[in-house]
Design an enzyme around this catalytic site. Structure first.
Site, PDB file in Angstrom:
ATOM      1  N   CYS A   1       3.358   4.492  15.957  1.00 18.62           N
ATOM      2  CA  CYS A   1       3.988   4.925  14.718  1.00 18.62           C
ATOM      3  C   CYS A   1       4.932   3.826  14.271  1.00 18.62           C
ATOM      4  CB  CYS A   1       4.667   6.273  14.860  1.00 18.62           C
ATOM      5  SG  CYS A   1       6.114   6.254  15.879  1.00 18.62           S
TER       6      CYS A   1
ATOM      7  N   GLY B   1       0.817  -1.207   0.000  1.00 23.11           N
ATOM      8  CA  GLY B   1       0.000   0.000   0.000  1.00 23.11           C
ATOM      9  C   GLY B   1       0.854   1.262   0.000  1.00 23.11           C
TER      10      GLY B   1
HETATM   11  N1  PLP Z   1      -2.566   3.021   3.970  1.00 20.66           N
HETATM   12  C1  PLP Z   1      -3.221   2.673   5.086  1.00 20.66           C
HETATM   13  C2  PLP Z   1      -4.512   3.354   5.404  1.00 20.66           C
HETATM   14  C3  PLP Z   1      -2.701   1.696   5.934  1.00 20.66           C
HETATM   15  O1  PLP Z   1      -3.361   1.381   7.049  1.00 20.66           O
HETATM   16  C4  PLP Z   1      -1.471   1.085   5.603  1.00 20.66           C
HETATM   17  C5  PLP Z   1      -0.856   0.084   6.492  1.00 20.66           C
HETATM   18  O2  PLP Z   1      -0.897   0.167   7.682  1.00 20.66           O
HETATM   19  C6  PLP Z   1      -0.842   1.471   4.409  1.00 20.66           C
HETATM   20  C7  PLP Z   1      -1.416   2.446   3.617  1.00 20.66           C
HETATM   21  C8  PLP Z   1       0.469   0.868   3.989  1.00 20.66           C
HETATM   22  O3  PLP Z   1       0.296  -0.419   3.432  1.00 20.66           O
HETATM   23  P1  PLP Z   1       1.525  -1.430   3.380  1.00 20.66           P
HETATM   24  O4  PLP Z   1       1.740  -1.919   4.774  1.00 20.66           O
HETATM   25  O5  PLP Z   1       1.060  -2.521   2.445  1.00 20.66           O
HETATM   26  O6  PLP Z   1       2.674  -0.700   2.830  1.00 20.66           O
END
Ligand code: PLP
Length: 401
Positions: free
Chosen positions: A342, A70
């Site tokens: 964090c 993400g």
């Molecule tokens: N966006 C949101 C809202 C998330 O909760 C997270 C992960 O905690 C991410 C992005 C990041 O995703 P990833 O852990 O696959 O990099």
């Protein structure tokens, strides 16, 4: 006592069919870009997964760009190169104050190109502020193409608002936001990492131009995700990771085939079960909140009066340090996060709760319980029993309200 896992928003356990498919995929050897039959086999696995992910969100396969998660999908989306070259220097990025850090940094936008959208005390993006800013300001577009607003980008505006917040579970008015952004002739990106598997057909549902998703929040592997485009009218002119032209030149690098296969299978499994599961999980969450407020009527549940994901309860008892609670509960075999965890593992004042004007003394006490498909009533009861004991002790010592 068996460990109780209440941290699904951080990461969900790998689903058994996902693990089996990945183990099988590790035996398929080759590079997906090679033209020989082994390469084509790998390519085939990737393309099957692409269709599985696309089907789950209501997109076309060719509009799915696999990434390392993400975070990378969010980073990839935030670029002035979404707009024609002559407009890029005037491009503006609007991000809500409660976004994930991978959005808040603005990535390939310069600091002076970024504006932060405020949220209300309830944790909802201030839609009226955005409407005023994009539609009522002096330089609002005069000529609008109402029939196909997303096809005619009159202004190089990119707005990024998450579909639901990871700390509080508060759902954002993303359809309303998409109407405003499109009326202004801009593009909308939505971080859908926390809603994948909880809401169906995310692309038509949000009406966003780009969405980000991640595999490990739905029982897929960690380190795999995707940025998904609405259609061919959304063009990423410059990849963030340049290389051998993979992912239709939008994300270079040999694909993580086994991970991508796992993501595809996770989408298929969750797509079939999500509707039934969500109701059960929400009932568990509601029971947990009734129990919590019974033990401590002073507990504040964030977002209780607005739309929230059914699996999250973010709460605080004034004065009761979240860090202490997480450590004490861990010793009692319970895993959860502080509302303000964090990435470094330290507890900090949550930027999400800060944006909601929550006092620091309360946000330092915020805990996040997040449930998932493997959660049970025994988990909820086990948590309540453990939490009651640490709370009662803290209250006696004057360390909680
Ligand atoms: N966006 C949101 C809202 C998330 O909760 C997270 C992960 O905690 C991410 C992005 C990041 O995703 P990833 O852990 O696959 O990099």
């Amino acid at each position: 006592m068996e460990r109780i896992y209440l941290d699904y928003n951080a990461s969900a356990p790998l689903l058994e069919p996902v693990k089996a498919a990945m183990i099988e995929a590790f035996d398929v050897f080759g590079n997906g870009s090679s033209v020989h039959s082994q390469g084509r086999k790998v390519h085939g696995r990737i393309e099957t997964a692409r269709e599985q992910v696309a089907k789950m969100v209501g997109a076309r396969g060719q509009d799915v760009i696999f990434t390392s998660g993400g975070t990378e999908a969010n980073n990839l989306a935030l670029t002035p190169s979404l707009f024609p070259k002559d407009l890029q220097s005037q491009a503006r990025l609007y991000v809500s104050a409660i976004e994930h850090p991978s959005i808040l940094n603005g990535m390939r936008f310069e600091k002076d190109q970024i504006t932060v959208i405020p949220v209300t005390r309830e944790g909802v993006v201030d839609v009226e502020w955005l409407r005023n800013e994009l539609l009522n300001s002096e330089d609002a577009p005069e000529e609008l193409n109402k029939n196909e607003p997303h096809k005619k980008h009159i202004k190089p505006i990119l707005v990024s608002v998450m579909a639901a917040n990871n700390e509080t579970g508060i759902i954002q008015p993303i359809t309303e936001i998409s109407e405003i952004v499109h009326e202004a002739g801009g593009l909308l990106h939505s971080d859908c990492v926390q809603v994948l598997g909880k809401m169906p057909l995310l692309l038509p549902m949000t009406n966003a131009d780009l969405i980000s998703v991640s595999a490990h929040k739905i029982g897929g592997p960690q380190g795999v995700g995707a940025l998904i485009l609405r259609d061919a009218s959304v063009v990423l002119r410059e990849p963030h990771v340049a290389g051998g032209g993979q992912e239709l030149k939008r994300r270079g690098g040999t694909e993580n085939m086994a991970g991508i296969v796992g993501f595809g299978v996770a989408c298929e499994v969750v797509n079939d079960t999500q509707a039934a599961e969500q109701g059960r999980i929400k009932d568990l969450r509601d029971q947990l909140e009734v129990g919590l407020l019974d033990i401590s009527p002073d507990a504040v549940v964030f977002g209780k009066d607005v739309q929230r994901l059914g699996n999250v309860c973010c709460f605080a008892v004034p004065g009761f340090s979240a860090e202490t609670q997480v450590i004490q509960l861990d010793l009692m075999n319970i895993s959860l996060s502080s509302g303000s965890a964090c990435s470094s593992g330290k507890v900090d004042h949550s930027h999400v709760l800060k944006a909601m004007a929550v006092k620091e003394t309360i946000s330092h006490a915020a805990l996040r319980v997040s449930l998932g498909p493997q959660s049970s009533l025994d988990d909820v009861n086990g948590f309540l029993k453990a939490w009651e004991s640490i709370y009662t002790r803290a209250k006696k010592r004057g360390h909680a309200a």
